[in-house]
Scaffold this active site. Structure first.
Site, PDB file in Angstrom:
ATOM      1  N   ASP A  63       0.805  -1.206   0.000  1.00 27.07           N
ATOM      2  CA  ASP A  63       0.000   0.000   0.000  1.00 27.07           C
ATOM      3  C   ASP A  63       0.847   1.268   0.000  1.00 27.07           C
ATOM      4  OD1 ASP A  63      -2.451  -1.416   0.091  1.00 27.07           O
ATOM      5  OD2 ASP A  63      -2.034  -1.863   2.180  1.00 27.07           O
ATOM      6  N   ASP A 207      10.977  22.744  -5.933  1.00 28.91           N
ATOM      7  CA  ASP A 207      10.006  21.896  -6.632  1.00 28.91           C
ATOM      8  C   ASP A 207      10.373  21.885  -8.118  1.00 28.91           C
ATOM      9  OD1 ASP A 207       7.729  20.627  -7.551  1.00 28.91           O
ATOM     10  OD2 ASP A 207       6.315  22.173  -6.908  1.00 28.91           O
ATOM     11  N   GLY A 380      -1.015  21.985  -8.736  1.00 28.04           N
ATOM     12  CA  GLY A 380      -0.474  22.677  -7.575  1.00 28.04           C
ATOM     13  C   GLY A 380       0.990  23.021  -7.740  1.00 28.04           C
ATOM     14  N   HIS A 381       1.594  22.549  -8.830  1.00 27.40           N
ATOM     15  CA  HIS A 381       3.040  22.708  -8.997  1.00 27.40           C
ATOM     16  C   HIS A 381       3.358  23.735 -10.070  1.00 27.40           C
ATOM     17  CE1 HIS A 381       4.026  19.237  -6.462  1.00 27.40           C
ATOM     18  NE2 HIS A 381       2.859  18.780  -6.889  1.00 27.40           N
ATOM     19  N   ASP A 456       2.183  -2.691   4.364  1.00 28.13           N
ATOM     20  CA  ASP A 456       1.293  -3.589   3.653  1.00 28.13           C
ATOM     21  C   ASP A 456       0.107  -3.867   4.561  1.00 28.13           C
ATOM     22  OD1 ASP A 456      -0.002  -5.672   2.543  1.00 28.13           O
ATOM     23  OD2 ASP A 456       1.739  -6.970   2.367  1.00 28.13           O
TER      24      ASP A 456
END
Lengths: 563, 563
Positions: A63, A207, A380-381, A456
């Site tokens: 996950d 970023d 958002g970037h 997991d």
């Protein structure tokens, strides 16, 4: 005079080291360790962000992945603080897993980030104090001085952090865009960025996820206008799906609902929780006036409803998927309804998203998504121009692109050439790769080993790489299970039991299994072998047989019982 | 008078039925069955295309999927011909698997398509006669009359087929774009399309893959100009990767190489084979002058080389991946080399493509791909304006979007509204769903069941859905293998053997296995059970245990040996 000497000493004797424990090349799982050294002795550590990652191994039942903090194990006494930039999962959500092992350092965050993280800790049954930062203050953590700078992104209360040290100043510019018309927040604090830029920034961390896209990123405001237009044309129920952390997006949708007298229903656990937290902070002022419960939705006519629902990535068990599968008792979809996907597919999710879009279309709803219509979603970037502006305002000596992949780093390297930064000024770091700053110069040192810590289902770290490798083989080839019952002379007492799964359809393969039995008998005929050797030789013989007959290499498990 | 009566009889007594055995909702695996009925008796069948598909189940070890022709099993005597539209794998490559079972009907194809298909048959060790079509001829197959119409696409010799029957005329407009400046071929045969359009087209089948994109599709010629510009700037080796069937793209790259005096090297099996076939047909006139062998490449300076290489989708074992991994003895990559990806990622391949781009970037090559530069690639499929033009030229009563997914069909349905086609005029078919044309009207009938015929490694059709379901469970959860040795009273003679793979890391899980043994003992304690019941109860008990302890549901296999 004394003062000058002291300064010059510092110049040579103090150093900084930055180690990304995640986030430089995998987009998510952001965690940056800043170390300050004096006379080659580690003095202070601050950590920026501690987020989860979304691994490629998701089809192997994994996950999440969290940063590996083994490196920090014997250094907790130096950790002065954890500073968080904003409230996204990939920046904060690993902290509840690691907090105790980091020695429970003080945590600093903006208002909404604090709220989201407290909620995360609560899910683990923990109550932790988080300091809400004051943008006007300068915080001191040992030799580090830190100032928060207000930025814009796809979640409110996003910040950059300006870090001053005796060895040089660093600007930590994680996820952001320059939204010049943010619908509810203040625009980015350009003045403060410029003030930082006037203080000799040695390195800008920036970023870089949007570096492949030209121009400026679309303002969040444009999306609000799209909501109004789309809602005006909608005769039935209006559905909007996006990330539940995108509070401005949700608020804009509520504003549109107010214009058209629609009540708002939140569906999905994360959507309900996050909007409740945001309401408590005053970020959703229309909440009390508009929001009704799911159960009340059925009593209103379709054109009086605006349903804001989780599941924009098409996850099978998400709220929107459940509605599309008619598994929600209160909300259904009919002709006349409109569903807006206000999000872009995360690479790898396309299949499941398109499959959801098709299911919704089959219910005769009008589905609108970014392939067929613009301005449904704003990233958002920052795009190239946002990124250029940050460089010009901060005016750093070095630049370190973060929050993307290796590919984005390479594109950034090319892109920065036009800004006057040669390859030697762009610091490209892999996970665990440290960079030193000494005498105002940067150099890399040997990579610190980091592992993937997989989470997991409910347990953390119990899925190792061997297990994943086995799963991969099982997924592609299946397995063959051989049980042998032997006497003390290693002769078969009963017929070998051969069971397969995911390999071939058994009833059709009598011949194949007969041949396998012949091979097993052949191996057992030669005397004087121990069980390990028998296992090894049978494995070898059967592997060869299955390649010959089927062109495949299933995982072979041999159990020997002795009587 | 008699003639008129005959016509009117025909009108009511003749019908057509089209059944897509693939291709309508899965993009690939194209196969369309056209049936002609007279007085409710099936008279004639023609088949258009017979291609392979690329299944979603690829991570479960399935390589290909081919159409299910069960429906045609007892109808081979009616099959008059297989007509092929163009040489792409998803339109021709299933034919060698099915040819004998279709009763070996005559095959018709354009020049290059014939060559590619003959090559496919040869791989199966078969030599089959394929008729090369003449665009000027009308072919008769029972009641069907067929004319080929020259179109443009991303492979030369692409055609549409105009089909006339007593029950109405159908235009089969599979994969195409209107390239007004194709670099080597003739432009689309607009005159012939219009002539077809003047003959009362009852239904237009149309490519719909590009329906989400505005405007006209870029001409292939634009890509050639990009090659020239990029090659001019390249100091080292020039690499270009694309689909090996894209002969015009390859030829444009060779033309650019000729301008800059570079020799051409083809790398990769499919690239070598396809270019050899194309050369034999005269499609690559510079071949003899420019092409050298891979082994000769090392002897030339980098700026004298143009390497055209397979592997644009980043496949692990492709030629380009091998070069990036330094596994090609003749060709390496250095600083100064340029690599152009002249292709778009097929959805789902992004991860492996970007990973290849990163590996190449780490070798200091300059990698150029469609995210960061335009006009490196032109789609072979028409955008909205191409699709509109086809509708206007053919002027059909009904439209059936094919070659896309269900999503593209829904978008096409919306898009066609502006062209004056209501929902009732757009025929949206799933795989196996037939549409009848009778009295110039269309109606659907009950879906014919089709299965996925998976082709896995070397064998065809031996991977059933059960096997795939098992593989999925194994991939996500792993398995637990329990071996019990029992006496006649179903008492354990030896300790149960428990082996797991892909589930948990065994050495850490002694407690868990001890608990499993307790559960097994509990089930065995109650007397009077047969082996099936024991298996069932142990399975249930262990499933519960593993969910409780691990939150997971591995596949559990229980073998009982009796003594």
């Amino acid at each position: 005079m004394k003062n000058i000497k002291f300064l010059s000493q510092e110049k040579t004797e103090s150093k900084i080291r930055i180690i990304p424990l995640g986030g430089t090349t995998g987009v998510t799982k952001n965690m940056y360790v800043y170390e300050y050294y004096f006379q080659n002795q580690l003095q202070d550590i601050i950590i920026i962000d501690c987020g989860i990652g979304f691994p490629k191994e998701q089809n192997l039942g994994v996950d999440l992945v969290i940063p590996d903090i083994t490196y920090l194990k014997d250094k907790t006494k130096y950790i002065r603080a954890v500073l968080l930039t904003h409230g996204h999962e990939d920046h904060i959500s690993a902290l509840p897993y690691h907090y105790a092992n980091l020695g429970k350092p003080p945590i600093f965050a903006t208002k909404l980030t604090k709220q989201f993280l407290e909620n995360k800790f609560a899910e683990f049954g923990n109550k932790v104090h988080i300091n809400e930062i004051d943008y006007r203050k300068t915080y001191e953590f040992g030799a580090f001085k830190a100032e928060y700078i207000h930025l814009t992104h796809s979640i409110p209360d996003t910040a950059h952090i300006f870090i001053k040290t005796p060895a040089g100043n660093i600007y930590h510019g994680s996820d952001f865009k320059f939204d010049l018309t943010p619908p509810y927040e203040q625009p980015p604090d350009f003045a403060k960025i410029i003030r930082a830029g006037q203080q000799n920034i040695l390195c800008l961390l920036t970023d870089c996820l949007g570096v492949e896209r030209e121009g400026m990123t679309l303002s969040e405001k444009a999306v609000g206008e799209t909501f109004i237009e789309e809602m005006r044309k909608t005769k039935g129920k209006f559905f909007m799906t996006t990330f539940s952390s995108n509070i401005s997006r949700i608020r804009q949708c509520m504003d549109a609902a107010a214009v058209f007298n629609r009540k708002v229903v939140f569906v999905g656990r994360s959507m309900k929780e996050n909007t409740k937290l945001a309401r408590d902070l005053g970020y959703l002022p229309l909440y009390e006036r508009l929001v009704i419960k799911e159960e009340e939705a059925a009593r209103l006519p379709p054109n009086k409803l605006c349903i804001i629902v989780a599941g924009s990535q098409g996850q099978f068990d998400s709220a929107l998927s459940k509605i599309s599968q008619k598994r929600n008792p209160n909300i259904s979809i009919q002709s006349g309804d409109k569903i807006i996907f206000s999000s872009d597919p995360i690479p790898g999710n396309e299949d499941q998203i398109y499959s959801l879009i098709e299911t919704l279309s089959e219910l005769q709803a009008d589905v609108v998504y970014s392939n067929i219509q613009d301005q449904l979603h704003a990233s958002g970037h920052g795009n190239q121009d946002d990124l250029k502006i940050l460089v010009r305002l901060t005016n750093p000596k070095y630049i370190m692109p973060i929050g993307g992949t290796l590919r984005h780093q390479y594109v950034y390297q090319k892109f920065a050439k036009d800004l006057g930064y040669g390859k030697d000024k762009i610091i490209m770091l892999k996970e665990g790769e440290p960079v030193w700053f000494e005498n105002k110069n940067a150099y890399k040192s040997e990579r610190i080993e980091t592992k993937n810590i997989f989470v997991d289902a409910e347990t953390i770290g119990d899925v190792g790489n061997t297990v994943l490798q086995d799963r991969k083989t099982l997924a592609e080839e299946g397995f063959v299970n051989v049980v042998l019952l032997l006497n003390n002379n290693n002769q078969l007492i009963a017929k070998p039991q051969i069971i397969t799964r995911g390999f071939v359809f058994t009833p059709n393969e009598k011949d194949l299994f007969a041949k396998a039995e012949v091979e097993i008998a052949r191996v057992l005929k030669q005397p004087g072998k121990d069980h390990n050797l028998i296992r090894k030789e049978i494995d070898k013989a059967l592997t060869k047989l299955f390649i010959q007959e089927k062109g495949r290499t299933p995982l072979i498990v041999i159990t020997i019982l002795n009587l």
